[in-house]
Scaffold this active site. Structure first.
Site, PDB file in Angstrom:
ATOM      1  N   LYS A 102      30.099  42.450  45.633  1.00  0.00           N
ATOM      2  CA  LYS A 102      31.534  42.536  45.902  1.00  0.00           C
ATOM      3  C   LYS A 102      32.012  43.982  45.805  1.00  0.00           C
ATOM      4  O   LYS A 102      32.699  44.489  46.705  1.00  0.00           O
ATOM      5  CB  LYS A 102      32.317  41.661  44.926  1.00  0.00           C
ATOM      6  CG  LYS A 102      33.816  41.650  45.189  1.00  0.00           C
ATOM      7  CD  LYS A 102      34.574  40.852  44.150  1.00  0.00           C
ATOM      8  CE  LYS A 102      34.809  41.654  42.902  1.00  0.00           C
ATOM      9  NZ  LYS A 102      35.744  41.005  41.953  1.00  0.00           N
TER      10      LYS A 102
ATOM     11  N   ASP B 137      36.653  37.811  46.173  1.00  0.00           N
ATOM     12  CA  ASP B 137      37.194  37.880  44.817  1.00  0.00           C
ATOM     13  C   ASP B 137      37.773  36.528  44.452  1.00  0.00           C
ATOM     14  O   ASP B 137      37.584  35.534  45.166  1.00  0.00           O
ATOM     15  CB  ASP B 137      38.240  39.000  44.717  1.00  0.00           C
ATOM     16  CG  ASP B 137      39.577  38.610  45.338  1.00  0.00           C
ATOM     17  OD1 ASP B 137      39.610  37.684  46.182  1.00  0.00           O
ATOM     18  OD2 ASP B 137      40.590  39.231  44.985  1.00  0.00           O
TER      19      ASP B 137
END
Length: 227
Positions: free
Chosen positions: A126, A145
């Site tokens: 991420k 997220d």
């Protein structure tokens, strides 16, 4: 109505169209002026609000300007600078280790590949995706997220539970040219309307195509729990 469209592809395109109209100027909310600052900010943002990170980095980026300065900072000093951030001791260690590797292995430059970024301490896929997208203009995937996970599941765009599996599941469905903005749109929507605990479905531009709408359904598909 609260019913998703017949295919995930149709659902995704309709979601994008509506959210682009609703949030035309959405973008990353972390403050940074170069790739190193971006990397540090994203590392700090794990399980912490962007607002809090921006408050801390306002001073941090004045104190430390080069990867050498971060790497050479004593652990206690770095931890103190980050003390209002969640998991500040671990994040201080990760930042010192990552910046040391940037100096020793990458000539002082933040690397520009997924493999090299994720080899740095404290950098997962991420974080690497964010750095690639906003630091190097390289879009290799979708940043997943907490907002992207929650809303993608609520909208029936994925049934996967873990970020990397969600990313893999979404990439064939979300048009590649929208991968970057998909994240920003869902973050904006998650903050404004589709919150974790009490989404305001009556004000949601996606309500009529949302199979998790509280107005029409009893279960939150993000968690599997009853509303």
């Amino acid at each position: 109505m609260g019913e998703s469209l017949p295919s995930r592809e149709e659902q995704a395109l309709e979601v994008l169209d509506r959210l682009y109209d609703e949030y035309p100027d959405t973008t990353i909310s972390l403050n940074f002026s170069n790739r190193l600052e971006l990397l540090i900010a994203v590392m700090l943002s794990a399980q912490c609000t962007d607002e809090r990170v921006n408050k801390v980095t306002a001073d941090l980026f004045e104190t430390y300007r080069t990867p050498e300065e971060y790497a050479n900072a004593p652990q206690e000093e770095m931890a103190e600078a980050l003390s209002s951030i969640t998991y500040y001791n671990n994040k201080a260690k990760y930042i010192r280790s990552a910046t040391a590797d940037i100096v020793e292995k990458h000539g002082g430059e933040v690397p520009d590949t997924m493999d090299e970024l994720t080899d740095l301490a404290g950098v997962g896929r991420k974080t690497a995706n964010v750095v690639l997208q906003h630091g190097h203009d390289v879009v290799e995937g979708i940043v997943v997220d907490t907002h992207v996970r929650r809303i993608s599941r609520r909208l029936g765009l994925t049934e996967e539970e873990y970020p990397e599996r969600i990313e893999d599941d979404l990439m064939p469905v979300i048009p590649e040219e929208d991968w970057q903005q998909y994240t920003h749109l869902l973050i904006s929507h998650g903050r404004a309307v589709c919150t974790a605990r009490n989404p305001t479905c009556s004000d949601c531009v996606l309500e009529e195509i949302c199979p998790s709408s509280k107005l029409d359904h009893d279960v939150d598909l993000a968690s599997g729990d009853a509303w």
